[in-house]
Design a protein around this motif. Structure first.
Motif, PDB file in Angstrom:
ATOM      1  N   GLN A 145     -42.111 -15.265 -26.833  1.00  0.00           N
ATOM      2  CA  GLN A 145     -41.437 -16.294 -27.819  1.00  0.00           C
ATOM      3  C   GLN A 145     -40.960 -15.727 -29.154  1.00  0.00           C
ATOM      4  O   GLN A 145     -41.713 -14.885 -29.443  1.00  0.00           O
ATOM      5  CB  GLN A 145     -42.485 -17.286 -28.035  1.00  0.00           C
ATOM      6  N   SER A 146     -40.012 -16.095 -29.622  1.00  0.00           N
ATOM      7  CA  SER A 146     -39.568 -15.647 -30.812  1.00  0.00           C
ATOM      8  C   SER A 146     -40.344 -15.765 -31.788  1.00  0.00           C
ATOM      9  O   SER A 146     -41.279 -16.772 -31.787  1.00  0.00           O
ATOM     10  CB  SER A 146     -38.169 -16.093 -31.213  1.00  0.00           C
ATOM     11  N   ILE A 147     -40.281 -15.010 -32.793  1.00  0.00           N
ATOM     12  CA  ILE A 147     -41.373 -15.028 -34.009  1.00  0.00           C
ATOM     13  C   ILE A 147     -40.895 -16.356 -34.935  1.00  0.00           C
ATOM     14  O   ILE A 147     -41.616 -16.910 -35.474  1.00  0.00           O
ATOM     15  CB  ILE A 147     -41.304 -13.802 -34.875  1.00  0.00           C
ATOM     16  N   PHE A 148     -39.679 -16.642 -34.672  1.00  0.00           N
ATOM     17  CA  PHE A 148     -39.050 -17.685 -35.388  1.00  0.00           C
ATOM     18  C   PHE A 148     -39.182 -18.816 -34.461  1.00  0.00           C
ATOM     19  O   PHE A 148     -38.561 -20.070 -35.137  1.00  0.00           O
ATOM     20  CB  PHE A 148     -37.619 -17.652 -35.918  1.00  0.00           C
ATOM     21  N   GLY A 149     -39.715 -18.753 -33.403  1.00  0.00           N
ATOM     22  CA  GLY A 149     -39.737 -20.263 -32.473  1.00  0.00           C
ATOM     23  C   GLY A 149     -38.805 -20.052 -31.476  1.00  0.00           C
ATOM     24  O   GLY A 149     -37.866 -19.458 -31.663  1.00  0.00           O
ATOM     25  N   GLY A 150     -39.128 -20.745 -30.198  1.00  0.00           N
ATOM     26  CA  GLY A 150     -38.226 -20.694 -29.121  1.00  0.00           C
ATOM     27  C   GLY A 150     -38.416 -19.449 -28.369  1.00  0.00           C
ATOM     28  O   GLY A 150     -38.921 -18.673 -28.921  1.00  0.00           O
ATOM     29  N   PRO A 151     -37.523 -19.273 -27.199  1.00  0.00           N
ATOM     30  CA  PRO A 151     -37.614 -18.149 -26.516  1.00  0.00           C
ATOM     31  C   PRO A 151     -37.004 -16.896 -27.043  1.00  0.00           C
ATOM     32  O   PRO A 151     -36.253 -16.912 -28.109  1.00  0.00           O
ATOM     33  CB  PRO A 151     -36.809 -18.620 -25.282  1.00  0.00           C
ATOM     34  N   ALA A 152     -37.554 -15.527 -26.812  1.00  0.00           N
ATOM     35  CA  ALA A 152     -37.209 -14.615 -27.352  1.00  0.00           C
ATOM     36  C   ALA A 152     -36.029 -13.828 -26.507  1.00  0.00           C
ATOM     37  O   ALA A 152     -35.919 -12.577 -26.788  1.00  0.00           O
ATOM     38  CB  ALA A 152     -38.482 -13.498 -27.400  1.00  0.00           C
ATOM     39  N   TRP A 153     -35.487 -14.656 -25.592  1.00  0.00           N
ATOM     40  CA  TRP A 153     -34.384 -14.027 -24.817  1.00  0.00           C
ATOM     41  C   TRP A 153     -33.142 -14.942 -24.840  1.00  0.00           C
ATOM     42  O   TRP A 153     -33.259 -15.860 -24.734  1.00  0.00           O
ATOM     43  CB  TRP A 153     -34.910 -14.190 -23.398  1.00  0.00           C
ATOM     44  N   THR A 154     -32.135 -14.416 -24.725  1.00  0.00           N
ATOM     45  CA  THR A 154     -30.639 -15.138 -24.621  1.00  0.00           C
ATOM     46  C   THR A 154     -29.937 -14.317 -23.566  1.00  0.00           C
ATOM     47  O   THR A 154     -29.683 -13.171 -23.612  1.00  0.00           O
ATOM     48  CB  THR A 154     -29.922 -15.170 -25.959  1.00  0.00           C
ATOM     49  N   ARG A 155     -29.508 -15.510 -22.850  1.00  0.00           N
ATOM     50  CA  ARG A 155     -28.406 -14.983 -21.760  1.00  0.00           C
ATOM     51  C   ARG A 155     -27.052 -14.738 -22.517  1.00  0.00           C
ATOM     52  O   ARG A 155     -26.792 -15.661 -22.854  1.00  0.00           O
ATOM     53  CB  ARG A 155     -28.457 -15.762 -20.547  1.00  0.00           C
ATOM     54  N   VAL A 156     -26.287 -13.916 -21.663  1.00  0.00           N
ATOM     55  CA  VAL A 156     -25.068 -13.485 -21.936  1.00  0.00           C
ATOM     56  C   VAL A 156     -24.179 -13.943 -21.047  1.00  0.00           C
ATOM     57  O   VAL A 156     -24.625 -14.085 -19.792  1.00  0.00           O
ATOM     58  CB  VAL A 156     -24.715 -11.968 -22.528  1.00  0.00           C
ATOM     59  N   GLN A 165     -26.693 -10.694 -17.822  1.00  0.00           N
ATOM     60  CA  GLN A 165     -28.115 -10.463 -18.100  1.00  0.00           C
ATOM     61  C   GLN A 165     -28.614 -11.212 -19.433  1.00  0.00           C
ATOM     62  O   GLN A 165     -27.958 -11.946 -19.865  1.00  0.00           O
ATOM     63  CB  GLN A 165     -28.221  -8.802 -18.671  1.00  0.00           C
ATOM     64  N   TRP A 166     -29.769 -10.802 -19.857  1.00  0.00           N
ATOM     65  CA  TRP A 166     -30.575 -11.351 -21.024  1.00  0.00           C
ATOM     66  C   TRP A 166     -30.825 -10.237 -21.973  1.00  0.00           C
ATOM     67  O   TRP A 166     -31.187  -9.382 -21.750  1.00  0.00           O
ATOM     68  CB  TRP A 166     -31.841 -12.094 -20.690  1.00  0.00           C
ATOM     69  N   TYR A 167     -30.975 -10.712 -23.275  1.00  0.00           N
ATOM     70  CA  TYR A 167     -31.337  -9.492 -24.373  1.00  0.00           C
ATOM     71  C   TYR A 167     -32.462  -9.998 -25.326  1.00  0.00           C
ATOM     72  O   TYR A 167     -32.418 -11.505 -25.433  1.00  0.00           O
ATOM     73  CB  TYR A 167     -30.110  -9.194 -25.204  1.00  0.00           C
ATOM     74  N   LEU A 168     -33.194  -9.313 -25.482  1.00  0.00           N
ATOM     75  CA  LEU A 168     -34.455  -9.611 -26.351  1.00  0.00           C
ATOM     76  C   LEU A 168     -34.160  -9.713 -27.757  1.00  0.00           C
ATOM     77  O   LEU A 168     -33.419  -8.870 -28.267  1.00  0.00           O
ATOM     78  CB  LEU A 168     -35.304  -8.457 -26.231  1.00  0.00           C
ATOM     79  N   HIS A 169     -34.555 -10.605 -28.291  1.00  0.00           N
ATOM     80  CA  HIS A 169     -34.569 -10.751 -29.601  1.00  0.00           C
ATOM     81  C   HIS A 169     -35.992 -11.317 -30.112  1.00  0.00           C
ATOM     82  O   HIS A 169     -36.258 -12.432 -30.261  1.00  0.00           O
ATOM     83  CB  HIS A 169     -33.368 -11.808 -30.348  1.00  0.00           C
ATOM     84  N   LEU A 170     -36.849 -10.461 -30.587  1.00  0.00           N
ATOM     85  CA  LEU A 170     -38.260 -10.990 -31.132  1.00  0.00           C
ATOM     86  C   LEU A 170     -38.103 -12.050 -32.209  1.00  0.00           C
ATOM     87  O   LEU A 170     -38.882 -12.662 -32.582  1.00  0.00           O
ATOM     88  CB  LEU A 170     -38.991  -9.812 -31.678  1.00  0.00           C
ATOM     89  N   PHE A 171     -36.989 -12.139 -33.128  1.00  0.00           N
ATOM     90  CA  PHE A 171     -36.418 -12.938 -33.930  1.00  0.00           C
ATOM     91  C   PHE A 171     -35.394 -13.852 -33.677  1.00  0.00           C
ATOM     92  O   PHE A 171     -35.512 -14.461 -32.808  1.00  0.00           O
ATOM     93  CB  PHE A 171     -36.141 -12.080 -35.479  1.00  0.00           C
ATOM     94  N   ASP A 172     -34.411 -13.782 -34.599  1.00  0.00           N
ATOM     95  CA  ASP A 172     -33.385 -14.996 -34.187  1.00  0.00           C
ATOM     96  C   ASP A 172     -32.704 -14.273 -33.003  1.00  0.00           C
ATOM     97  O   ASP A 172     -32.448 -13.224 -32.910  1.00  0.00           O
ATOM     98  CB  ASP A 172     -32.502 -15.265 -35.346  1.00  0.00           C
ATOM     99  N   SER A 173     -31.913 -15.280 -32.461  1.00  0.00           N
ATOM    100  CA  SER A 173     -31.181 -14.989 -31.336  1.00  0.00           C
ATOM    101  C   SER A 173     -29.768 -13.979 -31.850  1.00  0.00           C
ATOM    102  O   SER A 173     -29.004 -13.130 -31.226  1.00  0.00           O
ATOM    103  CB  SER A 173     -30.371 -16.069 -30.350  1.00  0.00           C
ATOM    104  N   SER A 174     -29.723 -13.983 -33.171  1.00  0.00           N
ATOM    105  CA  SER A 174     -28.706 -13.339 -33.692  1.00  0.00           C
ATOM    106  C   SER A 174     -29.199 -11.942 -34.164  1.00  0.00           C
ATOM    107  O   SER A 174     -28.335 -11.081 -34.937  1.00  0.00           O
ATOM    108  CB  SER A 174     -27.894 -13.823 -34.915  1.00  0.00           C
ATOM    109  N   GLN A 175     -30.238 -11.703 -33.805  1.00  0.00           N
ATOM    110  CA  GLN A 175     -30.930 -10.046 -33.796  1.00  0.00           C
ATOM    111  C   GLN A 175     -31.499  -9.512 -32.913  1.00  0.00           C
ATOM    112  O   GLN A 175     -32.602  -9.415 -32.559  1.00  0.00           O
ATOM    113  CB  GLN A 175     -32.012 -10.556 -35.197  1.00  0.00           C
TER     114      GLN A 175
END
Length: 546
Positions: A145-156, A165-175
């Motif tokens: 889960q993201s530090i900011f809430g919600g999943p830590a992965w976003t699919r492209v 594929q999916w990319y990891l973002h421990l913070f916002d999906s923009s990071q």
């Protein structure tokens, strides 16, 4: 031989967008910092730490960087940075800048290249792209889960329009998180360090310094609901915090800094449960300092404070590093409010209009002044967050429509986030935006009651919080408290913190009853009025013989 400056420094954190606005657009800038440099010199600090000012779409207040070698136009230009650096150095103030190596902005050229490249390419290898799980890869690679809430992965969406594929973002999906196992990533940041070191900066505060390396295989993990978002209370093995491989990165960085003159320094934002674990970041061939988050998050309780202070003074010197002390920053509830909370509020959650256990502002300020009086008497380096010298509380009653922290949006308003500690600070009571901006603009609304806390109101008031900070910092230098040895003074009640540092004896009363002042000693400085021969509740004082 003169000790390195960072071992004893008082370092003032500037959150540029909320410090001083020279352009009038309602957002603080580098020219604003330069314009207030005399006030910083007057306060008596040794260095400033600038939160991010590099090029960014500002999805997370600059902690989402697109160009690590330039200044975002919101804050000015490289010429403005050079002028600010020169102004600071002219006054004997060193400059540390924030560096964000865990992730970039999704607008960074590398990530944009990754989006158009194929899976398995060099471009994608710079980040943590993975295939999804389940039929068609429709499920994220793991359950983080993201530090900011919600999943830590976003699919492209791939170049051909298919789900990818999916990319990891421990913070916002923009990071998106970098992959620090890649040599190209490591070399890029060594070059970024050189760019700013060549420009004359005195060091770096390293954002999320404990998060760069992830455990092989990226195993499933769910953080407990009541845990601090950055892992400061994590007792179990978190696969994305504090992995051993991260230390290899900082050994390379330390070697690079040692090629430069002037005692350049690295300070780690490493949220670890204990001082002993935090000290792993400041071993002789790694960083120079690490924020002492266990100390910052300790309640106003004498026994708890003694435990964490003693542990810190054992752990950090054991590896040749100074202990560091901090009570507030841009990610936590200001300590003038936090120390009087009536309910738990884990780091990153924030407090707002509907929060339980709102702080009593009188009690909060009294405890904050006392806690600061204790902190400045401790050996090592101390950090000050802009506005705490004015006694600023958390801005709790911000309207929902004003909030900007990604935490607020990603949790659908369940967590207020960090906006409350980031409101622009007041300089002049009678000026537009209290002197923050000549136009009266302010990117977050300032509470009306802050008028009474403006710097010009407090400057000539000997009882003000600003005057207390001036006195404490001056006496800290005069008595060499940052480089002396602490000795505990026993024989006091459990609710009293008592120690001696050099010639100064410190008594802090965290209980509910007044305690006698030490006999035969005079008061050097106190966080509040002292009764006749007593140290009142929620008060700390420095005493000296004679």
């Amino acid at each position: 031989m003169t000790p390195e400056w960072w071992r004893t420094a008082a370092i003032y954190q500037i959150y540029p967008r909320s410090f001083a606005d020279a352009s009038g657009d309602g957002v603080g800038d580098l020219a604003g910092v330069t314009s207030r440099m005399d006030a910083l010199a007057e306060l008596g600090i040794d260095a400033i730490w600038l939160s991010p000012f590099m090029t960014s779409p500002q999805r997370d207040a600059g902690y989402d960087v697109t160009d690590y070698r330039d200044v975002d136009p919101l804050f000015g230009t490289l010429t403005d940075f050079d002028a600010m650096l020169e102004a600071a150095h002219a006054r004997g103030i060193r400059v540390i800048i924030d560096l964000v190596p865990n992730h970039s902005s999704d607008q960074h050229v590398w990530f944009q290249e990754a989006l158009t490249a194929a899976p398995g390419s060099r471009e994608r290898a710079r980040y943590l792209f993975r295939d999804g799980r389940g039929p068609g890869g429709h499920e994220p690679p793991n359950n983080w889960q993201s530090i900011f809430g919600g999943p830590a992965w976003t699919r492209v969406t791939e170049a051909d329009g298919s789900p990818g594929q999916w990319y990891l973002h421990l913070f916002d999906s923009s990071q998106p998180d970098f992959d620090w196992t890649q040599r190209e990533v490591r070399d890029e940041f060594l070059d970024i360090l050189r760019f700013w070191l060549d420009r004359g900066v005195d060091g770096f505060r390293v954002d999320v310094a404990h998060g760069l390396i992830k455990e092989d295989g990226l195993p499933d993990y769910i953080q407990p609901e009541d845990a601090d978002s950055m892992g400061g209370e994590a007792e179990d093995d978190v696969p994305y915090w504090g992995r051993p491989g991260v230390h290899e990165v900082y050994r390379e960085w330390r070697a690079l800094l040692e090629e430069y003159d002037g005692d350049r320094a690295l300070c780690a934002e490493a949220w670890r449960p204990t001082a002993r674990e935090t000290a792993l970041w400041v071993r002789p061939d790694e960083m120079h300092q690490a924020f002492n988050f266990p100390y910052m998050m300790t309640e106003w309780d004498a026994a708890a404070l003694r435990t964490v202070i003693a542990g810190s003074l054992e752990a950090f010197p054991a590896v040749g590093a100074p202990a560091t002390w901090v009570l507030s920053n841009h990610d936590v509830i200001r300590h003038a409010s936090r120390l009087a909370l009536g309910a738990d509020s884990p780091q990153g959650h924030g407090i707002g209009p509907l929060s339980p256990g709102k702080p009593d502002p009188v009690v909060g300020l009294r405890r904050a002044r006392a806690a600061t009086t204790v902190m400045f008497a401790l050996p090592g380096s101390a950090y000050i967050y802009q506005g705490e010298e004015l006694g600023l509380p958390e801005a709790i009653e911000l309207p929902d429509e004003a909030r900007q922290d990604p935490t607020w949006f990603r949790t659908n308003g369940e967590r207020y986030g960090r906006d409350g500690c980031r409101v622009p600070i007041p300089w002049e009571a009678g000026a537009p935006a209290f002197g923050f901006s000549a136009t009266g603009a302010s990117w977050l609304p300032q509470p009306a009651e802050w008028r009474a806390l403006a710097r010009d109101v407090q400057r000539d008031d000997p009882a003000s919080t600003l005057s207390l900070y001036h006195d404490l910092l001056r006496l800290r230098r005069e008595e060499s408290l940052a480089s002396s040895d602490l000795e505990w003074v026993d024989g006091w009640p459990m609710h009293v913190l008592a120690f001696r540092n050099g010639r100064v004896t410190v008594i802090a009363n965290t209980g509910s009853e007044d305690v006698p002042a030490p006999e035969g000693m005079r008061v050097l400085c106190a966080s509040g009025p002292l009764g006749e021969g007593v140290v009142p509740v929620d008060t700390a004082a420095w005493f000296i013989a004679g």
